[in-house]
Scaffold this active site. Structure first.
Site, PDB file in Angstrom:
ATOM      1  N   LYS A  77       0.843  -1.209   0.000  1.00 34.17           N
ATOM      2  CA  LYS A  77       0.000   0.000   0.000  1.00 34.17           C
ATOM      3  C   LYS A  77       0.875   1.254   0.000  1.00 34.17           C
ATOM      4  O   LYS A  77       1.931   1.276   0.655  1.00 34.17           O
ATOM      5  CB  LYS A  77      -0.895  -0.054   1.248  1.00 34.17           C
ATOM      6  CG  LYS A  77      -1.922   1.046   1.380  1.00 34.17           C
ATOM      7  CD  LYS A  77      -2.795   0.791   2.612  1.00 34.17           C
ATOM      8  CE  LYS A  77      -3.837   1.863   2.841  1.00 34.17           C
ATOM      9  NZ  LYS A  77      -4.675   1.561   4.028  1.00 34.17           N
ATOM     10  N   SER A 152      -9.564   1.509   3.273  1.00 30.33           N
ATOM     11  CA  SER A 152      -8.743   2.309   2.395  1.00 30.33           C
ATOM     12  C   SER A 152      -7.735   1.493   1.590  1.00 30.33           C
ATOM     13  O   SER A 152      -7.190   1.994   0.623  1.00 30.33           O
ATOM     14  CB  SER A 152      -7.993   3.359   3.204  1.00 30.33           C
ATOM     15  OG  SER A 152      -7.130   2.743   4.146  1.00 30.33           O
ATOM     16  N   SER A 176      -9.517  -1.038   7.348  1.00 30.52           N
ATOM     17  CA  SER A 176      -9.032  -0.851   5.985  1.00 30.52           C
ATOM     18  C   SER A 176      -8.386  -2.057   5.323  1.00 30.52           C
ATOM     19  O   SER A 176      -8.105  -2.014   4.128  1.00 30.52           O
ATOM     20  CB  SER A 176      -8.037   0.308   5.944  1.00 30.52           C
ATOM     21  OG  SER A 176      -8.744   1.509   5.892  1.00 30.52           O
TER      22      SER A 176
END
Ligand code: GLN
Length: 483
Positions: A77, A152, A176
């Protein structure tokens, strides 16, 4: 041969010389090229990944001792630092910035022989539940490109879902990792707060943030966790408890049948999709039939957890994000303003997106002198109560079950104008972060609308072994079946 099912099967194929790390990297690079429309990756390290793969192949052929993640193809990420590679938290504030050091988790991956093929799109500074708050634009769900992948860590979930890599690292402050795993039909796990070092993870809410793992199987999550967990001099909040060999542990079945529990209020909640509710009830019955003891528990704080989460995380975020002033690094507005306040204001207004600005303002408000006690102190008190309740819960049960999200993946744009509606959908995931326990989402179910959804399982602090073991067992037993 590719995509691989598990790390173990890939390693077996390498051993039998049926494939190579280079072939793996080329396969995933090709998948990435065919799926750029998903917008799941923000940077791809093509040449470097191929070179790393060649080096690993050469080492293996020369008989070198192989790392636990030898040749495993990862994406990470865009909030996790990889030295000399771009990292931007999907924000204009950090576009063009390159990391000066490795996150500890990244260092451990590389030491174990992993190949990082690229970085994943995500919500800006990990704030969001749909991956629509990104300076790079939204990520698309591979199963239906009109739908969000969750957030996210949406890019990480899609990268696994669409086989753009084998495994991905995300971060989980309030769901997330688990919620995008739920929306995309993959496994997503957030370990206990303090199990993995946060060094090199761009901070959102520091007392909540944890790095998590997204993969196709619980076995792979276990293998990765064994590598990246553990003490670290760079993070004083990380635990020095020894790290078990999780992948080995989950192969041994538990000595006694675990007791599972659920909060009845979570299934009675009006916001929960009827079919998700019925599926969970049916699943609990199935577990009983299969000899599990299931305890119905009561939880009277359900309506408080989302507000508590948003007060505390925005407060922490407002402090964490104050470092982005554009002085030493970060976006600088041009022409440069002469007045210092105007200079900060221009840099931050242009650099941060709308949602991040909203949260900084909310966090600043709840910390402000006149409101501190009414909001921040109160929320801390609720957090303490939640912690105490969770201690009691795990005296009664070994694993706590919950839905992951009240609904399946929604349409892009459907909720983006209503931040409160979006926040409320975090109702089932924030509990684990508020109290710091490990939690996993496993893709057991399928909705009649064709979309997957998961079962969330939680265990007591640092009991990842029981959690992963049972998740593994249930994936074998109940996975890939029509519900
Ligand atoms: N959806 C939650 C939020 O917007 C969770 C985010 C996260 O876990 N990073 O804050």
């Amino acid at each position: 041969m590719f995509p691989t099912t598990t790390i173990a099967s890939y390693h077996e194929q390498l051993k039998q010389e049926q494939t190579s790390c280079e072939a793996a990297v080329l396969f995933y690079l090709n998948r990435i090229k065919q799926n750029t429309h998903l917008n799941a990756l923000v940077h791809v390290f093509e040449e470097e990944a191929v070179q790393q793969a060649k080096d690993l192949d050469a080492q293996r052929k020369a008989g070198a001792l192989l790392g636990a993640l030898h040749g495993v193809v990862f994406t990470i990420k865009d909030v996790i630092t990889y030295k000399a590679h771009p990292v931007s938290a999907a924000s204009n504030m950090l576009k063009g910035f390159k990391s000066l050091y490795h996150a500890t988790a990244v260092e451990k991956l590389l030491d174990a022989g992993a190949i990082i093929i690229g970085t994943n799109n995500c919500d800006e500074y990990a704030m969001g539940s749909s991956n629509e708050n990104s300076a790079y634009g939204p990520v698309k769900n591979f199963l239906d490109i009109e739908r969000v992948p969750g957030g996210s860590s949406g890019g990480s979930a899609v990268a696994v879902q669409a086989n753009l890599c084998m495994i991905s690292l995300g971060s989980d402050t309030g769901g997330s990792v688990r919620q995008p795993a739920d929306f995309c039909g993959v496994v997503g796990m957030k370990p206990t707060y303090g199990r993995i070092s946060r060094h090199g993870l761009i901070a959102y809410g520091s007392s909540f943030d944890q790095i998590g793992v997204l993969a196709h199987s619980v076995d792979d999550v276990a293998s990765v966790l064994s590598v990246i967990a553990g003490a670290d001099d760079f993070d004083s909040t990380v635990s020095s408890l020894p790290v078990p060999d999780y992948s080995d542990e989950i192969k041994q079945s538990s000595t006694k049948k675990p007791i599972a529990g659920y909060f009845k209020e979570t299934l009675l909640h009006e916001g929960l999709d009827e079919e998700i509710k019925q599926t969970h009830l049916y699943f609990l019955e199935q577990l009983k039939k299969d000899g599990y003891e299931i305890k119905e528990l009561s939880f009277d704080l359900l309506d408080y957890i989302v507000p508590t989460y948003y007060i505390l995380t925005t407060a922490e975020a407002s402090s964490n994000l104050s470092r982005y002033d554009g002085v030493r690094y970060g976006h600088q507005s041009t022409p440069i303003k002469e007045d210092l306040t105007e200079f900060y204001s221009a840099n931050r207004s242009e650099g941060f997106g709308k949602e991040v600005q909203r949260r900084i303002m909310l966090g600043t408000f709840v910390l402000s002198a006149g409101y501190f006690d009414a909001y921040f102190t109160k929320a801390q008190q609720v957090r303490k109560k939640l912690y105490e309740q969770s201690q009691l819960v795990f005296k009664e049960v070994d694993v706590l079950l919950m839905p992951v999200s009240p609904a399946t993946a929604f349409k892009i744009g459907e909720k983006s104008n209503d931040p409160v509606e979006m926040y409320l959908a975090d109702i089932y995931t924030v509990f684990a972060n508020l109290v710091g326990i490990p939690a996993i989402s496993i893709p057991l179910f399928q909705h009649s609308n064709g979309l997957p959804f998961g079962l969330q399982m939680m265990a007591k602090h640092f009991d990842e072994v029981s959690l992963l073991r049972l998740a593994h067992e249930w994936m074998q037993q109940y996975g890939h079946k029509e519900q």
